[in-house]
Every structure is written in C-alpha cells, then in structure tokens.
Design a protein around this motif. Structure first.
Motif, mmCIF file in Angstrom:
data_model
loop_
_atom_site.group_PDB
_atom_site.id
_atom_site.type_symbol
_atom_site.label_atom_id
_atom_site.label_comp_id
_atom_site.label_asym_id
_atom_site.label_seq_id
_atom_site.Cartn_x
_atom_site.Cartn_y
_atom_site.Cartn_z
ATOM 1 N N ASP A 98 63.313 53.243 35.555
ATOM 2 C CA ASP A 98 63.197 52.167 36.189
ATOM 3 C C ASP A 98 62.403 52.241 37.698
ATOM 4 O O ASP A 98 62.932 52.659 38.354
ATOM 5 C CB ASP A 98 64.645 51.644 36.497
ATOM 6 N N ALA A 99 61.271 51.634 37.609
ATOM 7 C CA ALA A 99 60.432 51.680 38.890
ATOM 8 C C ALA A 99 60.905 50.921 39.916
ATOM 9 O O ALA A 99 60.392 51.074 41.080
ATOM 10 C CB ALA A 99 58.984 51.404 38.267
ATOM 11 N N THR A 100 61.824 50.205 39.645
ATOM 12 C CA THR A 100 62.247 49.479 40.684
ATOM 13 C C THR A 100 63.715 50.090 41.235
ATOM 14 O O THR A 100 64.260 49.671 42.153
ATOM 15 C CB THR A 100 62.982 47.995 40.291
ATOM 16 N N ASP A 101 63.746 51.491 40.730
ATOM 17 C CA ASP A 101 65.064 52.065 41.302
ATOM 18 C C ASP A 101 64.297 52.997 42.692
ATOM 19 O O ASP A 101 63.396 53.878 42.443
ATOM 20 C CB ASP A 101 65.255 53.160 39.975
ATOM 21 N N THR A 102 64.998 52.899 43.641
ATOM 22 C CA THR A 102 64.553 53.829 44.829
ATOM 23 C C THR A 102 64.486 55.210 44.456
ATOM 24 O O THR A 102 63.586 55.869 44.937
ATOM 25 C CB THR A 102 65.481 53.374 46.340
ATOM 26 N N ASP A 103 65.346 55.759 43.855
ATOM 27 C CA ASP A 103 65.651 57.344 43.650
ATOM 28 C C ASP A 103 64.314 57.471 42.710
ATOM 29 O O ASP A 103 63.945 58.712 42.757
ATOM 30 C CB ASP A 103 66.807 57.573 42.752
ATOM 31 N N PHE A 104 64.039 56.599 41.981
ATOM 32 C CA PHE A 104 62.588 56.821 41.023
ATOM 33 C C PHE A 104 61.531 57.452 41.779
ATOM 34 O O PHE A 104 60.956 58.273 41.194
ATOM 35 C CB PHE A 104 62.379 55.431 40.230
ATOM 36 N N GLN A 128 69.016 60.086 33.839
ATOM 37 C CA GLN A 128 68.224 61.098 34.534
ATOM 38 C C GLN A 128 66.872 60.428 35.160
ATOM 39 O O GLN A 128 66.436 59.374 34.707
ATOM 40 C CB GLN A 128 67.616 62.022 33.510
ATOM 41 N N LEU A 129 66.269 61.127 36.012
ATOM 42 C CA LEU A 129 65.232 60.987 36.779
ATOM 43 C C LEU A 129 64.133 61.629 36.010
ATOM 44 O O LEU A 129 64.162 62.403 35.152
ATOM 45 C CB LEU A 129 65.154 61.600 38.201
ATOM 46 N N ILE A 130 62.829 61.253 36.316
ATOM 47 C CA ILE A 130 61.576 61.647 35.380
ATOM 48 C C ILE A 130 60.616 62.780 36.030
ATOM 49 O O ILE A 130 60.295 62.632 37.200
ATOM 50 C CB ILE A 130 60.865 60.312 35.103
ATOM 51 N N GLN A 131 60.315 63.681 35.018
ATOM 52 C CA GLN A 131 59.217 64.642 35.707
ATOM 53 C C GLN A 131 57.940 64.263 34.682
ATOM 54 O O GLN A 131 58.156 64.201 33.749
ATOM 55 C CB GLN A 131 59.704 65.873 35.449
ATOM 56 N N THR A 132 56.741 64.266 35.281
ATOM 57 C CA THR A 132 55.664 63.631 34.608
ATOM 58 C C THR A 132 54.789 65.007 34.048
ATOM 59 O O THR A 132 53.750 64.784 33.400
ATOM 60 C CB THR A 132 54.810 62.995 35.458
ATOM 61 N N GLY A 133 55.195 66.271 34.641
ATOM 62 C CA GLY A 133 54.385 67.294 34.278
ATOM 63 C C GLY A 133 52.888 67.242 34.436
ATOM 64 O O GLY A 133 52.617 67.073 35.641
ATOM 65 N N GLU A 134 51.926 67.515 33.641
ATOM 66 C CA GLU A 134 50.577 67.606 33.747
ATOM 67 C C GLU A 134 50.008 66.240 33.468
ATOM 68 O O GLU A 134 48.621 65.940 33.284
ATOM 69 C CB GLU A 134 50.067 68.524 33.126
ATOM 70 N N ALA A 135 50.746 65.014 33.488
ATOM 71 C CA ALA A 135 50.018 63.749 33.127
ATOM 72 C C ALA A 135 49.001 63.335 34.232
ATOM 73 O O ALA A 135 49.370 63.690 35.256
ATOM 74 C CB ALA A 135 51.249 62.726 33.125
ATOM 75 N N HIS A 185 61.599 50.425 31.179
ATOM 76 C CA HIS A 185 63.031 50.538 31.485
ATOM 77 C C HIS A 185 64.052 49.763 30.581
ATOM 78 O O HIS A 185 65.280 49.672 30.556
ATOM 79 C CB HIS A 185 63.497 49.459 32.712
ATOM 80 N N ASN A 186 63.350 49.451 29.377
ATOM 81 C CA ASN A 186 64.217 49.164 28.035
ATOM 82 C C ASN A 186 64.062 49.869 26.896
ATOM 83 O O ASN A 186 63.033 50.479 26.504
ATOM 84 C CB ASN A 186 63.133 47.516 27.677
ATOM 85 N N GLN A 212 54.914 49.027 46.957
ATOM 86 C CA GLN A 212 55.573 49.418 48.363
ATOM 87 C C GLN A 212 56.000 50.866 48.341
ATOM 88 O O GLN A 212 55.642 51.580 49.152
ATOM 89 C CB GLN A 212 56.483 48.490 48.885
ATOM 90 N N GLN A 213 56.797 51.225 47.103
ATOM 91 C CA GLN A 213 57.205 52.821 47.185
ATOM 92 C C GLN A 213 56.242 53.522 46.929
ATOM 93 O O GLN A 213 56.274 54.659 47.466
ATOM 94 C CB GLN A 213 58.366 52.446 45.894
ATOM 95 N N ILE A 214 55.214 53.319 46.364
ATOM 96 C CA ILE A 214 53.985 54.235 46.097
ATOM 97 C C ILE A 214 53.202 54.629 47.433
ATOM 98 O O ILE A 214 53.067 55.773 47.962
ATOM 99 C CB ILE A 214 52.885 53.752 45.157
ATOM 100 N N VAL A 215 53.118 53.631 48.141
ATOM 101 C CA VAL A 215 52.651 53.514 49.527
ATOM 102 C C VAL A 215 53.356 54.458 50.627
ATOM 103 O O VAL A 215 53.002 55.394 51.156
ATOM 104 C CB VAL A 215 52.261 52.347 50.162
ATOM 105 N N ARG A 216 55.012 54.161 50.401
ATOM 106 C CA ARG A 216 55.627 55.157 51.055
ATOM 107 C C ARG A 216 55.750 56.563 50.672
ATOM 108 O O ARG A 216 56.014 57.233 51.549
ATOM 109 C CB ARG A 216 56.967 54.270 51.237
ATOM 110 N N SER A 217 55.714 56.470 49.518
ATOM 111 C CA SER A 217 55.741 58.322 48.918
ATOM 112 C C SER A 217 54.647 59.088 49.350
ATOM 113 O O SER A 217 54.437 60.157 49.110
ATOM 114 C CB SER A 217 56.068 57.985 47.373
ATOM 115 N N ASN A 218 53.418 58.247 49.825
ATOM 116 C CA ASN A 218 52.303 59.075 50.234
ATOM 117 C C ASN A 218 51.578 59.558 48.916
ATOM 118 O O ASN A 218 50.821 60.861 49.071
ATOM 119 C CB ASN A 218 52.391 59.946 51.065
#
Length: 512
Positions: A422-428, A365-372, A403-404, A456-462
């Motif tokens: 897994d933070a190296t997952d594009t879908d993440f 499953q993908l992750i929801q961080t809620g109010e973190a 990811h472990n 890089q993904q954080i930058v692209r995700s704005n």
C-alpha cells in the motif's frame, strides 16, 4: 455544508433527520422501505467483493470474538455502576437486560464503515478487508441472536440452501447474457432484492444476509466489478434514506441526551480495545489503528435490540431514543477521525508503536525490492500496460506493487512479478528496502490523491531515482509538476496513440 469542511455527507443527512424531527414533522411514508433498500444493496455490494475463506483467518474471527467479549464485559460493568450510582429509572433494569444492552453496544456500524472505505477507495486494502471481515462476523452473530430471541427459526425450506452451487451456475449464465447496459443494473437489483433478500426471508432467515450471500456467490464472476459500479449511485441514494431515518427516531429529553452523550464518551474505550486486540494478533500499528478508527461507532443492531427489548417490556421506551441518538452521534464523532486516520497515525506514531509486536502478521509485511530497477505502483490497466512495456527494456528487473490482494494473485498468475503493498502507507516508504539499483518509479494508481501522497513521500525519503505519474486532468498534471514529478494526461496520450495507429493504417493502405 459539512462536505465543504471535510466531513462525510452522511453526517449532514443525520443532522437533517434530527432537524426534521425536532421541527415536528412526521417521518415520510416509504422512508423505511428506501432505508431498507439501501442497506440491502450495501450488503450485496460487500458480497461482490468478499472472499468467505478470509473469514476463517485469525485476525477476523479471533478479533471479532475477543472484542465482543471484552466490550460486552466493559459496557456491562459501566451500566451496572450507573445503576448503583445514578438514581434514575432509565438504569433501573435487570442484570440480564444490562448484559443485553452491553452486547448490542459492542457492535460497530457496517453502513458507516463501508461508506468511509468506499470514499477512501480502500475496500480492497488489507485494513479494509480486515474491517469488513470483522463486521460480517458481527452481522452473523446478530442474525443468530435475533433468530433465537425472536424464536423465528428457519423453515424446512432452508434445506434448499444446499442447492446454492447450482443456483450460482444459473446466476453466472444470466450475468454472462445481460451485457453492460440497463440489463446489468436490473440483474443486480434482482439478485440483491428478489433472489437474495426475498428468498432468505421466505425460508425464515434474515433477508439482508441473503443479499450478502448472493453477492458473494457472484464475487468471482468477471462482471462483479462492473455490477458493483452499476449499482453504486442507486445504493448511495437509497442510503440517504437510512441516515435520515436514524435521525428521526424520536424527540429527546435532557435525561436522554445526557445518557446518549455518556455512551458516546465511552467510544474511545471500545476503539482502544479493537486496537489492542488487533495488535495482539500481529497486525502493524498503522493497520490496527485504521481498522479501529473505522469501527469506532455504535451499530444499527443496537437499535434493533432496543426495539425488541422495549416491545418485550424489558427496557423503558426512552432507551430506543437513547440508542438512536448514540448511534447517530457516534457516526458524526467518528467521521473526522476516520478521514484523518493517516495524520493521527503520523502525529502519534511513537505511541502506537509501543503496542506493536516485533513479528508482523504474514499478510501485513513491508516490502523489499532487491535488485529491481523499476517499480510500477498500481497494477490496474494502465499500470499493467506500463509494466509490460518496461519489462523488456530493463531485463525483467521490475516489480509491480498493488494494494488489491485479489489483483496481485491475478497478475502473478499472468506471469508478472507483483507484490502486495500500500503506497499510501507511511511505513511503506519509511521502511522500503530499494537497494542501489532502483532507477525509476511509475505512479499508476487510479486515485490522484494517492499518487500525490506517494510522490510527497518519495521526495521526503530522498530517493535518488526518477519518478513519473499518470494524471487525468491538466490541474492534476500541474499539481504533480509542483512536486517535481513529470506526468502525462492518460486521455490525451490515448488520443495521440489512436492517431498514430490511424496513420499507420493509412500508410499500410497506401503501400498496398
């Protein structure tokens, strides 16, 4: 040379074996023993990271059985058509042997897959664990097949396996006592080769399986990770012998080369069968693709089956060389795809998603961080230290991402709010639900390339939050700085912290 162009060194070792063979030299004495040592230590290291309970999961045994059946049927059909359409003595074999060869071709290489996963530091990633689980199931099927085909059944001493729980306690005691120096290395070699391989061989079971089982017995010991690291270089060196020996199996003729290339041309079908079956069991497209590309090879088991069939007169001797070339070539052909799996997924993402189920596997499953307010990505020693320090400042509105799966469980038991991801997952990053409260992301993964990719993904995700990262060298600090991500050198920071503690100690002494 091949490493410089982005291919794994093992492909170079394969080519070296072929060149050695084509130059007319004979295989060096002792190479087969070195090769066997490498494979045995590899299986022992897999066992050190193995949870046997995971083999009971549907995506492991279900995929293994479904793929072996589907691929065997496919290869049997192709070989039968070849026998009908191609007038060659190579294909002039009985229907039983056609099925036997097809069965061997359905297996994937354990050595290759584990090498790629180790190079990518993905042994503990979900897709890595699925791939390893499937390979272990295939190894079990191979042991059963070889036991029956060679009529070498376990001796009555196999009943001593019931004592494994007692043996495990003794192994734990020994491992507690050896410390972290050369005795740790020697104990690892003893458990893998003396206790595991030789013990299972003596009771009539394949020795490699013994190394795997004895590694798994030690998997829960606190020193299992250190033991694996202590054997890493030795294992890698021995595996060079394995890849060299694969390339030295025999001299090919034009017909042999044609048949080998023909078999390699069928690999995309085998790989796509993996993908479709994994999708059927609910794994996400990215996970399914990564597992499939990691298993897109032929197995050393095919060589064993070919040698057995030639010895019994079922197959022409040319098939042993065909299998050797096919296995070797499959490694070389699969390597660029395995190493570039992320780019392949991103480029053809829409195509892969066509086969994806709407409901994901519970462990994918993908992750929801809620109010973190804080995300700490990478919950190793540095990540845990950052998490504990930040948690008190941000009212415990903090989530650790790791990811472990085993480490996630350990961190939760320690009272930390850690989730599997897994933070190296594009879908993440494309589907991460962060809400508006997120203020800071800490990249604490030990692999620098992983931190760079995440940045890089954080930058692209704005994402509007701040990002900081760890680094080990000044060049890494500069690389992160180019992305606008401030970082600190953990070694220099450790030195500064040590100096502060030293000054506090001196001041306390002066006051006293």
């Amino acid at each position: 040379i091949l490493k410089r162009v982005g291919l794994p060194p093992m492909v170079g070792f394969l080519l070296a074996g072929f060149v050695f063979n084509l130059s007319g030299f004979e295989s060096p004495d002792g190479l087969s023993m070195i090769s066997q040592l490498g494979v045995t230590l590899l299986l022992f290291s897999i066992g050190l990271k193995l949870d046997f309970k995971s083999l009971a999961n549907n995506e492991i045994w279900g995929v293994s059985l479904a793929h072996i059946f589907t691929s065997t049927l496919f290869y049997a059909g192709v070989l039968w058509l070849s026998k009908v359409l191609i007038p060659s003595t190579i294909f002039d074999v009985s229907p039983f042997v056609i099925v036997l060869v097809a069965f061997a071709l359905s297996f994937s290489s354990t050595v290759y897959a584990v090498k790629v996963l180790e190079d990518r530091d993905d042994m503990r990633a979900f897709y890595g664990k699925v791939a390893i689980g499937i390979l272990i199931m295939q190894d079990i099927f191979a042991v059963i097949f070889l036991t029956v085909s060679e009529a070498k059944y376990p001796t009555v001493w196999a009943l001593s396996l019931l004592l494994l729980p007692v043996i495990r306690k003794i192994m734990f005691k020994l491992l507690d006592a050896v410390g972290h120096g050369e005795l740790l290395v020697l104990s690892g070699l003893f458990f893998a080769l003396g206790a595991g391989f030789e013990y299972f061989s003596l009771i009539g079971i394949k020795g490699d399986l013994g190394a795997l089982v004895f590694g798994a017995l030690l998997a829960s010991h606190p020193k299992a990770g250190d033991l694996s690291k202590s054997l890493f270089s030795f294992k890698e060196l021995m595996l060079v012998g394995f890849f060299l020996s694969i390339g030295m199996q025999g001299l090919p003729t034009p017909t042999i080369i044609f048949v080998s290339l023909f078999l390699c041309a069928l690999l995309p079908f085998k790989t796509f069968f993996y993908y479709l079956i994994l999708e059927y069991f609910g794994l996400r497209a990215r996970t399914s693709l990564f597992v499939s590309l990691n298993l897109a090879t032929y197995s050393e088991f095919a060589l064993i089956v070919a040698a057995l069939s030639v010895m019994k007169g079922w197959l022409p001797v040319d098939w042993l060389i065909i299998m050797a070339i096919s296995v070797s070539a499959s490694f070389a052909l699969a390597a660029p795809f395995s190493m570039g799996s992320e780019q392949i997924y991103k480029r053809y993402k829409n195509f892969w998603n066509v086969f994806q189920k709407s409901v994901y596997h519970p462990r994918d499953q993908l992750i929801q961080t809620g109010e973190a307010r804080i995300l700490v990505i990478g919950m190793g020693r540095v990540g845990c230290g950052a998490y504990d320090k930040l948690a008190s400042y941000f009212d415990q509105k903090i989530i650790g991402i790791e990811h472990n799966a085993l480490r996630v469980k350990q961190q939760r038991e320690a009272g930390r709010n850690v989730v599997h991801g897994d933070a190296t997952d594009t879908d993440f990053w494309s589907k991460l639900k962060t809400g508006t409260t997120l203020e800071l992301i800490v990249l604490a993964m030990p692999n620098h390339r992983s931190n760079i990719y995440a940045a890089q993904q954080i930058v692209r995700s704005n994402l509007s939050c701040k990002v900081v990262a760890i680094a080990k060298f000044e060049s890494e600090v500069d690389e992160l700085g180019a992305l606008g991500v401030p970082s600190f050198n953990i070694y220099s920071e450790a030195g500064s912290s040590l100096a502060r503690h030293a000054l506090d100690a001196v001041e306390d002494r002066v006051r006293a």
